[in-house]
Every structure is written in C-alpha cells, then in structure tokens.
Design an enzyme around this catalytic site. Sequence first.
Site, PDB file in Angstrom:
ATOM      1  N   SER A 129     112.639  79.372  46.099  1.00  0.00           N
ATOM      2  CA  SER A 129     113.154  80.659  46.565  1.00  0.00           C
ATOM      3  C   SER A 129     112.226  81.757  46.072  1.00  0.00           C
ATOM      4  O   SER A 129     111.526  81.595  45.069  1.00  0.00           O
ATOM      5  CB  SER A 129     114.563  80.891  46.006  1.00  0.00           C
ATOM      6  OG  SER A 129     114.993  82.224  46.237  1.00  0.00           O
ATOM      7  N   TYR A 131     119.794  80.812  38.365  1.00  0.00           N
ATOM      8  CA  TYR A 131     119.249  80.431  39.663  1.00  0.00           C
ATOM      9  C   TYR A 131     117.734  80.662  39.736  1.00  0.00           C
ATOM     10  O   TYR A 131     116.970  79.735  40.028  1.00  0.00           O
ATOM     11  CB  TYR A 131     119.959  81.213  40.768  1.00  0.00           C
ATOM     12  CG  TYR A 131     119.487  80.859  42.162  1.00  0.00           C
ATOM     13  CD1 TYR A 131     119.891  79.666  42.764  1.00  0.00           C
ATOM     14  CD2 TYR A 131     118.644  81.709  42.877  1.00  0.00           C
ATOM     15  CE1 TYR A 131     119.462  79.327  44.036  1.00  0.00           C
ATOM     16  CE2 TYR A 131     118.213  81.380  44.148  1.00  0.00           C
ATOM     17  CZ  TYR A 131     118.622  80.188  44.728  1.00  0.00           C
ATOM     18  OH  TYR A 131     118.198  79.861  45.983  1.00  0.00           O
TER      19      TYR A 131
END
Length: 203
Positions: A140, A153
């Site tokens: 990401s 995350y």
Amino acid sequence: MIEPRALITGASSGLGAEFARQLAAKGKDLVLVARRAEPLQKLADELADEFNVSVDIFQADLSRTDATAKLFADLSDRGLTVDYLINNAGAVGPDLLRGRDWPAQQAYIELMMTSVAGMCHHFIPSMQKRGFGRVLNVASVAGLVSLAGDTSYGPTKAYLIALSKGLAATVGRRGVNVLALCPGFTHTEFHQSPELARMKSKS
C-alpha cells in the site's frame, strides 16, 4: 499433466476477487484461499462457469502460525503447482499502543507479514527450480509514508515493500519476478471496517 496455477490469498472479495477474475479471463487455472468458505465457493463456481477454468479453493486463516505450511502441504498432496502467487490477504489491525490484547497483535503481525514471508518461503524455491514464477505482494502507499496514529497497518506494508525488493534482487535472475503493489485508496469491503474509519479520522 497438472498445469501450474495462480494462487491468490484473500480471494473471497475486493482486490483478491478482481485478481482472480482477471486471471481467469486469461484462461489461468486458479487456487483461491480465504477465511470465508461461502463467498469463496461462490466466486469459484462463477469463474469456472464463465471462463471454463479449473478453480480449487482452500479455506485458511493466515493469522495462524501453521497456516502457510499446511496450505503448501495440502497443495502438494493434491499435485497442484503454483507459478503465479498473489499475497493479497490483509486487514486493518489493532492499535499497537491502545490495543492491550497482545495475542491479537501477534495474530495481526502473522497475517500481514509472517504469512507473506511464509508463502514466499514455501512457493518461490520450486519456481526457481522451474525457472519461472511471478509473485505479487499487495502492499500500500501507506507503507511509503509515516502517519501519526498508524502504528500497525502502514508499518506492516512497509515490510512487504522491503521484502519484495529483497526477493526481487535475489531471485530475479532465476526467472522469478517479485513485485510489491502499492495501491492508493481503492473502495472495497476492506474499507468498510470501523478500524480503518478511526485511523482515517486521525490523519
């Protein structure tokens, strides 16, 4: 002769399901892996009917420490060879400092980082022996930046980026290409989680 296949984790919805659909459209036989059996089976049936490909499904919780070894053994027992590996399974995790349940933190780390390393550990060596393989680790843009409040995350995605770079440099000359995919915000079921909403509100 068993034809090599594409294995996709987190395949029951979102990006995983889209990867499966695009590969099936190109005639690629599939191995789909996810925790939820019902949507996984539904997708497998749809792809097999629409594209006339073979689709095997495996229900697995990749936050378990033995999951990747068991998955590899199960595929080997069934004579299934993987030449495309897409490590897509993921979730928004507990806050590292506020979440006081350490076993939950460990399970998240297992899912987001250790399981990906495990999948690469098990499946890449046979790709090297055959002289062909494609590995896509779904990271990401969150792995490229540091944000206050993102202590779970983003850091896990940063690991996937670093892991992919190291693997690419190591196995690229053996016919195995390894990439980290770093999408920005992509609307899927993943983004409906309350944990992600709280994280976004802090940024």
